[in-house]
Design an enzyme around this catalytic site. Structure first.
Site, PDB file in Angstrom:
ATOM      1  CB  CYS A  25      -0.927   0.010   1.216  1.00  0.00           C
ATOM      2  SG  CYS A  25      -0.056  -0.114   2.772  1.00  0.00           S
ATOM      3  N   GLY A 127       3.156  -1.671   5.029  1.00  0.00           N
ATOM      4  CA  GLY A 127       4.104  -2.636   5.562  1.00  0.00           C
ATOM      5  C   GLY A 127       3.396  -3.902   5.976  1.00  0.00           C
TER       6      GLY A 127
END
Length: 494
Positions: A25, A127
């Site tokens: 993302c 992450g």
């Protein structure tokens, strides 16, 4: 809030992109701007390459929070004026997502928001937590109710359970329990907060737009709105903005940073600066280094678009072999609404790439790509070049062989599905059907980034996909290897 909608994703995606690595993302946040949500939407548009499955924005207007989270591309939702009008306020954070934990469903779309005892709190995460499933199980065992299958939701619960009086201290309490990689943007009714994990695995930068601070994954998101780059947020830093100014907290013992090397190889946009380096120039340098390490007697250098283009330019310049667009990419295939038959699906890579026969026919070509994962796309592209009349096909990969899976936000297959983990280079060459195959060395990729690899046991970058040197504990994997996987909802989060 407008009713959420789901976008019908192309049935071509597994065929075309199953052989590519994907980032989880991108994040964006801004404080003190009257058009905070509109600016955030533009920033997310620049970060679309980091996640194409879903997008969301949360804003605060001085009295209440507003949230819009949708499946699909940023432009599918946030280009509409009436949607932005439903996100008033001077603080906003946004998120684009490609899932590595949790499925593609609306409940997993970020930013997540919750009403805590201390007030409203929203968070977006780039992450992957390597102990996220372990923490989740502990929280559920203690009575927590989870609404998503994303590891990010764990952060909300950890903040809520802290007994500290100041919100930033509660936030830091939660961070102390996390393992893995995270670049976070968060907001309360008074603050914008940014945080980067102690090793700085995932990127996060600070910018400024006419006095309004911005935190985001890449500098290209600053460029699109005319903001200026201020600095990279440091590894292990927590940065807070409110009406009184900005405050930097460094709650972790200082350690050398280990940013992810794949940001340079593939994930970041070529027009971004990462760690003070131009991604485009680094990728060209990777191609140049590859030409020195693995030359080929050929007539033209051909990139696999779009990811192989900068490295191919570097290879051509270093080798003196002409650069040509021997493969043309169809940029619109991902937006098609056609529901193809099986015979159409079997065309596979041709839906996305087509040979430029005038360039390829009768030529010895050097094909340049950024990475090789399963090898399925490479097989089809080599076959395409031969059918277009190439007399020889020499495949060059501008990164080392990927031999280990990732657990920090990159969607990699299990190790046994990584071609380089189970085959020699010669075996891979035979599978792909190329006349020769070579990879950039690990030392070569360090040189391309402007470093010398000093100690393989203590690398300067997160390069575990090539070396197996994981920078953090892999708690969830260790636990899963030692015991049977738990069923149902908990299993989805792994």
């Amino acid at each position: 809030m407008t009713a959420p909608t789901e976008r019908a994703f192309s049935v071509f995606d597994p065929t075309l992109d199953g052989d590519r690595l994907r980032e989880e993302c991108g994040v964006f946040g801004i404080y003190g701007h009257r058009d905070a949500a509109a600016v955030t939407a533009l920033g997310l548009h620049a970060l679309q390459h980091r996640g194409e499955e879903a997008a969301g924005i949360v804003s605060f207007d001085g009295s209440r929070f507003h949230s819009e989270r949708r499946l699909g591309l940023v432009e599918d939702t946030f280009s509409k004026r009436h949607i932005i009008d439903q996100l008033p306020g001077h603080i906003a954070i946004g998120h684009v997502r490609y899932s590595t934990t949790g499925g593609t469903v609306l409940r997993n779309v970020q930013p997540f928001f919750a009403e805590l005892a201390a007030g409203g709190f929203a968070v977006g995460h780039n992450g992957n937590l390597t102990n996220g499933l372990t923490l989740r199980r502990q929280l559920v065992d203690e009575g927590a109710m989870m609404h998503s299958t994303s590891d990010t939701e764990v952060i909300l619960h950890l903040v809520a359970r802290s007994r500290r009086s100041r919100f930033v201290d509660r936030f830091i309490d939660a961070l102390r329990l996390l393992e893995g990689s995270y670049s976070l943007v968060a907001m309360t009714n008074k603050k914008l907060i940014a945080a980067r994990d102690p090793l700085g695995i995932r990127p996060l930068v600070l910018g400024d737009l006419d006095g309004s601070p911005i935190v985001t994954s890449e500098t290209c998101a600053l460029d699109i709105i005319g903001a200026k780059y201020v600095r990279d947020i440091e590894n292990g830093e927590v940065l807070v903005f409110d009406e009184h100014g900005s405050y930097s907290h460094k709650p972790f013992p200082p350690v050398p940073p280990r940013p992810c090397i794949f940001e340079y190889i593939y994930f970041s946009r070529p027009d971004s600066m990462v760690g003070g380096r131009s991604v485009y120039e680094v990728r060209k340098a990777m191609g140049s280094q590859l030409a020195h390490e693995s030359p080929a007697a050929a007539d033209v250098v051909v990139p696999v678009p779009d990811s192989g283009v900068p490295a191919a330019i570097g290879y051509a310049q270093a080798s003196g072999i002409p650069y040509e667009l021997g493969i043309i990419r169809n940029h619109y295939v991902g937006r098609t609404f056609i529901q193809p038959t099986q015979s159409i699906r079997e065309l596979g890579v041709r839906l996305k790439h087509n040979a430029n026969r005038a360039v390829v026919a009768g030529k010895r070509i050097v094909l340049i790509d950024d990475s090789l994962v399963r090898g399925t796309t490479s097989v089809k592209i080599v076959q395409m070049m031969r059918e277009a009349g190439a007399t020889e096909v020499h495949f060059r990969i501008a990164s080392p062989p990927i031999t280990h899976p990732d657990y920090y936000g990159i969607d990699t297959p299990e190790r046994e599905k990584l071609l380089a983990a189970t085959h020699t280079v010669e075996e891979m060459r035979q599978i792909i059907g190329a006349d020769s195959l070579a990879f950039l060395s690990v030392d070569g990729i360090y040189r391309a980034v402007g470093e010398e690899r000093r100690d393989p046991a203590r690398p300067q970058f997160t390069d575990h996909c090539f070396t197996g040197e994981y920078p953090t504990p892999l708690t969830d994997k260790t636990t899963a290897d030692a015991a049977p996987r738990r069923p149902a909802l908990l299993a989805e989060a792994s």
